[in-house]
Design a protein around this motif. Sequence first.
Motif, PDB file in Angstrom:
ATOM      1  N   THR A   1     -17.497 -27.301  -2.230  1.00 13.84           N
ATOM      2  CA  THR A   1     -17.854 -26.157  -1.394  1.00 13.84           C
ATOM      3  C   THR A   1     -18.596 -25.113  -2.221  1.00 13.84           C
TER       4      THR A   1
ATOM      5  N   ASP B   1     -18.836 -29.392   1.890  1.00 13.78           N
ATOM      6  CA  ASP B   1     -17.891 -29.407   3.004  1.00 13.78           C
ATOM      7  C   ASP B   1     -17.969 -28.115   3.806  1.00 13.78           C
ATOM      8  N   TRP B   2     -18.171 -27.002   3.138  1.00 15.29           N
ATOM      9  CA  TRP B   2     -18.356 -25.734   3.846  1.00 15.29           C
ATOM     10  C   TRP B   2     -18.888 -24.671   2.911  1.00 15.29           C
TER      11      TRP B   2
ATOM     12  N   LYS C   1     -19.369 -25.679   9.274  1.00 14.52           N
ATOM     13  CA  LYS C   1     -19.418 -25.587   7.812  1.00 14.52           C
ATOM     14  C   LYS C   1     -19.535 -24.142   7.332  1.00 14.52           C
TER      15      LYS C   1
ATOM     16  N   GLN D   1     -17.277 -38.738  -2.040  1.00  7.73           N
ATOM     17  CA  GLN D   1     -17.181 -38.258  -0.669  1.00  7.73           C
ATOM     18  C   GLN D   1     -15.791 -37.772  -0.289  1.00  7.73           C
ATOM     19  N   ASN D   2     -14.774 -38.180  -1.021  1.00  6.33           N
ATOM     20  CA  ASN D   2     -13.400 -37.827  -0.643  1.00  6.33           C
ATOM     21  C   ASN D   2     -12.871 -36.588  -1.364  1.00  6.33           C
TER      22      ASN D   2
ATOM     23  N   LEU E   1     -13.310 -32.383  -2.063  1.00  8.83           N
ATOM     24  CA  LEU E   1     -13.897 -31.184  -1.483  1.00  8.83           C
ATOM     25  C   LEU E   1     -14.904 -30.574  -2.452  1.00  8.83           C
TER      26      LEU E   1
ATOM     27  N   ARG F   1     -21.830 -33.530  -5.502  1.00  9.93           N
ATOM     28  CA  ARG F   1     -21.337 -34.507  -4.529  1.00  9.93           C
ATOM     29  C   ARG F   1     -21.422 -35.920  -5.092  1.00  9.93           C
TER      30      ARG F   1
ATOM     31  N   GLY G   1     -10.477 -30.021  -5.013  1.00  5.30           N
ATOM     32  CA  GLY G   1     -11.888 -29.755  -4.799  1.00  5.30           C
ATOM     33  C   GLY G   1     -12.455 -28.798  -5.830  1.00  5.30           C
TER      34      GLY G   1
END
Length: 532
Positions: free
Chosen positions: A340, A366-367, A420, A335-336, A338, A330, A299
């Motif tokens: 953040t 994602d968060w 999140k 989508q797969n 990470l 993104r 990610g």
Amino acid sequence: MSKVRWHLTALFAAVAALVLGLVVVAPASGATGVKATFSKSSDWGSGYEGKYTISNGGTSAISSWSVEFELPAGHTVGSVWDGNKTTNGSRVTVKNTWNGNVAPGASVSFGFNVSYTGDSGSPIYCRIDGGSCDGTGGTPTTTTTPPPVTSTSTPPPGPGSKINLGYFAQWTVYARNYHVKNIHTSGSAAKLTHINYAFGNVSNGQCVLGDADADTGKFYDANASVDGVADTWDTGALRGNFNQLRKLKKMYPHIKVLYSFGGWTWSGGFGQAAQNPAAFAESCHKLVEDPRWADVFDGIDIDWEYPNACGLTCDTSGFSSFKNLAQALRARFGQNYLVTAAITADGSNNGKIDKADYGGAAQYLDWYNVMTYDYFGGFTPQGPTAPHSPLTAYPGIPADGFNSDAAIQKLKGKGVPSAKLLLGIGFYGRGWTGVTQDAPGGSATGPAPGDQGEAGIADYKTLKTRCPATGTVGGTAYAKCGNEWWSYDTPATIGGKMSYSKNQGLGGAFFWELSGDTANGELITSMSNGLK
């Protein structure tokens, strides 16, 4: 799942023994000279960290081992590292993972966390490969009968569904002498779910390496390497932290690693990046997914301090710039992967959270790592003294909205889902000198001497003995020693913060940064236990 296989004669003997009211112990099969020695560390009153060291005092190498032990009533084994655990009632069996080969005269170990009620105790039973742990190969003794066979496998290491993320700062490999190997030897790796590697730089609107030598060039010999295998000087071979992280992930497959860009010093380039988000995202993808180290990273994390507000420098890119950047990342990473961000925790009215569209950007991320620390410190030399990471407000707090709960509630109010949001923990303290008042709110003459090359900031691992905590306020700890006043989190206050994280439905917690903890991972242990 372990299974007990009985020979027919053993079965008849067991039945006969039950008729006679006797307890039959299966014959030992342990190798003479192979020992398993227990040791205990970091007992915090409701739990401790234990370790078994497997030593080969024989004349032949062994290629695998299995240690079985039992703890007193009221004791429960939690996470285990450097071994695979199964349970059989109150018995625990740990088998080797990567560390099964033990040459004559050599030793390996595995560690584990224990929670308990009542008094702290040690194992009351131990055997290795079926024989006594004292190396005689004989039958061990026990004060309890073997439990019924109800063996269940243990989930993977880490605090279950909650995120427990730690930052690894690339520069710690220099003066601080903290390396990826320390994540393993401290027992921290088994308790982490994610690592943020800090930092990549943002220059000319693009993602670039932050320190090429530390990242990909530094040579690690066998002794310093996380897996005991020296780096190679072959042309094109990957070295440095990236290679060490690759090795760590092989040892701990549950860990995900994200490459974090920016930070306090290198956030100035985000304003230019925001002028062309798609080009920025393309540069980041090209760097993070470079074939030489693409397998290292799972990610990307953006640490922009701060969009449309002031940090080391002031940004004027506009309210939507952060959302646009998140959307572009993104779109490029998919989508797969990470994606953040570490974000401000300024919960004041018209503060930094209000300056950018964190609510709108959340759909692409994602968060958020909410940096709920550094609210107060020696950067205001005359004080007033106040904890740098208060969980909640308290009477006399120097600024409204400068506490963790205020930031979390404000972000929720902007539509960011609770799951999140990660609560931030500092593995360091901030302090002042020239202080006469024990309680918070006292005046000072300047920042206290530090241990990180900067006045007013010091690691938990040194503060816990240099200036032990003397009180708590706002859900965190403070300490008065001589004319110095410090604030920092302890295992106890971290436990309270992890309870808050769970009660608020947050995704978990994160911390800055790994080198501030003790050599046996005292703080990360408290985080891991508290998130379960």
